[in-house]
Motif scaffolding. Structure first.
Motif, PDB file in Angstrom:
ATOM      1  N   LEU A   1       4.767  -1.675  11.114  1.00  0.00           N
ATOM      2  CA  LEU A   1       4.864  -1.516   9.666  1.00  0.00           C
ATOM      3  C   LEU A   1       3.610  -2.114   9.042  1.00  0.00           C
ATOM      4  CD1 LEU A   1       6.453  -0.969   7.006  1.00  0.00           C
ATOM      5  CD2 LEU A   1       7.425  -3.267   7.268  1.00  0.00           C
ATOM      6  N   THR A   2       2.945  -1.334   8.193  1.00  0.00           N
ATOM      7  CA  THR A   2       1.759  -1.844   7.493  1.00  0.00           C
ATOM      8  C   THR A   2       1.872  -1.509   6.020  1.00  0.00           C
ATOM      9  OG1 THR A   2       0.443  -1.339   9.466  1.00  0.00           O
ATOM     10  CG2 THR A   2      -0.776  -1.882   7.456  1.00  0.00           C
ATOM     11  N   TRP A   3       1.575  -2.487   5.196  1.00  0.00           N
ATOM     12  CA  TRP A   3       1.483  -2.285   3.758  1.00  0.00           C
ATOM     13  C   TRP A   3       0.004  -2.258   3.396  1.00  0.00           C
ATOM     14  CZ3 TRP A   3       5.321  -2.083  -0.161  1.00  0.00           C
ATOM     15  CH2 TRP A   3       6.634  -2.162   0.302  1.00  0.00           C
ATOM     16  N   ILE A   4      -0.511  -1.097   3.007  1.00  0.00           N
ATOM     17  CA  ILE A   4      -1.917  -0.984   2.603  1.00  0.00           C
ATOM     18  C   ILE A   4      -1.948  -1.056   1.073  1.00  0.00           C
ATOM     19  CG2 ILE A   4      -3.988   0.441   2.669  1.00  0.00           C
ATOM     20  CD1 ILE A   4      -3.105   1.504   5.366  1.00  0.00           C
ATOM     21  N   LEU A   5      -2.514  -2.148   0.572  1.00  0.00           N
ATOM     22  CA  LEU A   5      -2.518  -2.430  -0.870  1.00  0.00           C
ATOM     23  C   LEU A   5      -3.939  -2.555  -1.373  1.00  0.00           C
ATOM     24  CD1 LEU A   5      -0.017  -5.465  -0.883  1.00  0.00           C
ATOM     25  CD2 LEU A   5       0.560  -3.043  -1.148  1.00  0.00           C
ATOM     26  N   ASP A   6      -4.178  -2.098  -2.610  1.00  0.00           N
ATOM     27  CA  ASP A   6      -5.432  -2.496  -3.239  1.00  0.00           C
ATOM     28  C   ASP A   6      -5.178  -3.799  -4.005  1.00  0.00           C
ATOM     29  OD1 ASP A   6      -4.069  -1.669  -5.501  1.00  0.00           O
ATOM     30  OD2 ASP A   6      -5.654  -0.347  -6.235  1.00  0.00           O
ATOM     31  N   VAL A   7      -6.263  -4.433  -4.457  1.00  0.00           N
ATOM     32  CA  VAL A   7      -6.098  -5.746  -5.080  1.00  0.00           C
ATOM     33  C   VAL A   7      -5.269  -5.654  -6.363  1.00  0.00           C
ATOM     34  CG1 VAL A   7      -8.137  -6.852  -4.076  1.00  0.00           C
ATOM     35  CG2 VAL A   7      -8.367  -5.535  -6.205  1.00  0.00           C
ATOM     36  N   ALA A   8      -5.320  -4.512  -7.050  1.00  0.00           N
ATOM     37  CA  ALA A   8      -4.539  -4.367  -8.281  1.00  0.00           C
ATOM     38  C   ALA A   8      -3.042  -4.410  -7.963  1.00  0.00           C
ATOM     39  CB  ALA A   8      -4.914  -3.069  -8.982  1.00  0.00           C
ATOM     40  N   ALA A   9      -2.616  -3.689  -6.938  1.00  0.00           N
ATOM     41  CA  ALA A   9      -1.195  -3.690  -6.560  1.00  0.00           C
ATOM     42  C   ALA A   9      -0.769  -5.060  -6.035  1.00  0.00           C
ATOM     43  CB  ALA A   9      -0.929  -2.619  -5.507  1.00  0.00           C
TER      44      ALA A   9
END
Ligand code: 6PG
Length: 262
Positions: free
Chosen positions: A235-243
Motif C-alpha cells: 500500500l502506498t499513499w502518493i501525496l503532494d505537499v498540498a494534500a
C-alpha cells in the motif's frame, strides 16, 4: 514531513506533477512484473479529477510505448449509474482518455454494468466477472484509488453499510452528496486482495481527509479509506505537499529527487 504523517506508506512529492509521475512509474513496475509472471496484468482504475493528468500522461507517445497495453486486463474501482457517454462515467471517461488511445483490446476491458436497472444484480454480475477472470479470491495486480475530501475512496462513503465486514467483492452504494447517487463499488475486501494498492491524492482540499485517514484514530466509519490494508500486498499513499499539508522544503532528499524521465 510532519511527524503525524511520518509513515512508511507515504511517498511525499513536491508537486502534483511529481506525484503523477511517481504513480505512473509504480503502475509500470506492477504491470511489467505481472506480465512477466502471469502473461497479463489486472488493474482496477478510479475516476474523479485527480487521476486525469495521470491518464493524460499515460496516453502520451512515450508511455504508450512503455507499457504492454495489449496485456492489460482493465477493471474499475467504482462506477456511477450513468451511460458511458456521460462525462460522469468512470468507464466511459477512462475508455476515451486512455484505453482507446493506447489500443487496449476491448475484450479485456471489464466495465461495471451500471446501466442495468437491477443494481443488486449488477453487483453480483461484476463479482462473478471478477471470480471468472481472476480466480477466487480475485487478486488485482494494481489498484489505483483516490480520496474524497470527506474521506471516501472508490464509492465507500462515510457511514455507509458497505463499510461493514463482508465477503462480497462488489456492492451497490449511495453517494450521499453527489448529483448521481447510485453507484457500484469494489468493497474493501476486494481491494485488500490486491498485490498492490496506490492512493494518488493531490491538492489542499484533501489535507483534512489525508490527516484524518492516516494520522487520526482508527475510525473507518468516518474515514473509509482506513479500511484499505492489503492482506498480502503493498500500500502506498502518493501525496503532494498540498494534500499532506506541509511546506515543499519538508520533502526529504530521497523523495524530492527528480524521478527518471517520464
Ligand atoms: C470517483 C472515484 C472516487 C474518487 C474520489 C476523489 O469515481 O469519483 O472513484 O472515489 O477517487 O471521489 O475524487 P477527485 O479526484 O475528483 O477528488
Amino acid at each position: 514531513m510532519t511527524d503525524d504523517l511520518d509513515d512508511a506508506r507515504v511517498l511525499l512529492c513536491r508537486t502534483a506533477t511529481e506525484a503523477v509521475n511517481r504513480t505512473a512509474q509504480k503502475l509500470e513496475a506492477a504491470v511489467c512484473a505481472a506480465v512477466a509472471a502471469r502473461g497479463h496484468a489486472a488493474i482496477a482504475l478510479s475516476g474523479g479529477s485527480t487521476p486525469r493528468p495521470l491518464y493524460d500522461l499515460l496516453a502520451t507517445p512515450a508511455w504508450k510505448s512503455r507499457l504492454p497495453w495489449q496485456q492489460l486486463w482493465v477493471f474499475f474501482a467504482d462506477e456511477r449509474a450513468v451511460p458511458h457517454s456521460s462525462s460522469e462515467s468512470n468507464g466511459g471517461t477512462i475508455l476515451r482518455q486512455l484505453l482507446v488511445p493506447n489500443g487496449v483490446p476491448m475484450t479485456q476491458v471489464n466495465f461495471m454494468p451500471t446501466a442495468s436497472f437491477d443494481i443488486a444484480g449488477a453487483a453480483s454480475d461484476y463479482e462473478a466477472t471478477l471470480r471468472k477472470k481472476l480466480g477466487d479470491p480475485p487478486r488485482f495486480d494494481f489498484v489505483l484509488l483516490g480520496l474524497g475530501d470527506d474521506g471516501h475512496t472508490a464509492s465507500l462513503f462515510p457511514g455507509s453499510s458497505v463499510l461493514a465486514p463482508t465477503a462480497r467483492l462488489v456492492l451497490p452504494s449511495i453517494a450521499p452528496h453527489a448529483a448521481t447517487k447510485q453507484r457500484l463499488t469494489l468493497t474493501a475486501t476486494a481491494i485488500n486482495y490486491a498485490r498492490e494498492v496506490v492512493f494518488l491524492v493531490t491538492g489542499a482540499a484533501k489535507r483534512d481527509a489525508v490527516h484524518g485517514t492516516l494520522a487520526g484514530p482508527d475510525v473507518p466509519a468516518r474515514y473509509p479509506a482506513q479500511l484499505i490494508e492489503p492482506a498480502d500486498g503493498t500500500l502506498t499513499w502518493i501525496l503532494d505537499v498540498a494534500a499532506a499539508g506541509v511546506p515543499p522544503d519538508a520533502v526529504g532528499f530521497a523523495s524530492a529527487e527528480t524521478p527518471p524521465a517520464a
